[in-house]
Design a protein around this motif. Structure first.
Motif: not given
Length: 201
Positions: A139-140, A142-144, A147, A150, A154
């Motif tokens: 996630v860190y 590929t957060k953009h 989504p 995430r 999360v």
């Protein structure tokens, strides 16, 4: 992403490492019901700190394949069944196994150093939280790009951590240590170039 639609044979073929881990945990749990043998397996492999201090170092490894009852086994194996395949597919078989085992072992090592000598524990939860931690690293990176990942991971991590502190008879140390180790290993594995190649598959 985490919905399992494969049939039994497809699941085994596509996710052999997860399948072996599931089988090992379930078989060991079933052996635990055999009179005499079950107690020998359980107490011989339980993570008991004062016995580790006396040199029984295998107890840093074996607890991740033992569980304190059916519900404990069911929760951990359900988590492995649902979340393990996607991580095995993304990371690869060897890397997935490395994440799982190191998170579990370091969770037990942390328990040994941070809990009192009379502390005893079993369970694959440290390794399971290692899977969540590795997804956290993904996630860190590929957060953009992803989504939706995430949005799923999360809340799962947050709920897992909260429940760790709210429930009784939980090895908090192993959970948190496993989560951290999984995240750190994931940071080293999931370089952005690796994610780009995965997206193109």
């Amino acid at each position: 992403m985490f919905s399992r639609t494969e049939n039994f044979s497809q699941y085994i073929r596509l996710y052999p490492v997860v399948t072996v881990l599931l089988a090992l945990n379930i078989i060991i749990a079933l052996l635990g019901y055999i009179p005499g043998l079950g107690d020998h397996i359980y107490f011989g492999g339980m993570g008991i700190n004062f016995l580790i201090a006396e040199g029984e170092w295998w107890r840093l490894f074996t607890p991740m394949f033992l569980h304190a009852g059916f519900s404990h086994l069911l929760f951990n194996m359900f988590s492995l069944f649902v979340f393990g395949p996607e991580l095995e597919k993304i990371a690869g078989k060897a890397r997935f196994l490395t994440i799982y085992l190191l998170a579990g072992v370091f969770g037990n090592i942390a328990t040994y150093f941070l809990q009192p000598l009379d502390y005893a524990s079993v369970g694959a939860s440290g390794a399971i939280f290692g899977i969540f931690g590795a997804f956290g690293a993904l996630v860190y990176y590929t957060k953009h790009i992803l989504p939706q990942l995430r949005q799923i991971i999360v809340p799962i991590i947050a709920i897992g951590v909260i429940m760790t502190f709210l429930q009784s008879n939980i090895n908090v140390t192993a959970h948190i240590a496993g989560l951290i180790v999984g995240f750190l290993i994931g940071l080293s594995y999931f370089h952005p170039k690796r994610i780009i190649s995965w997206k193109k598959r």
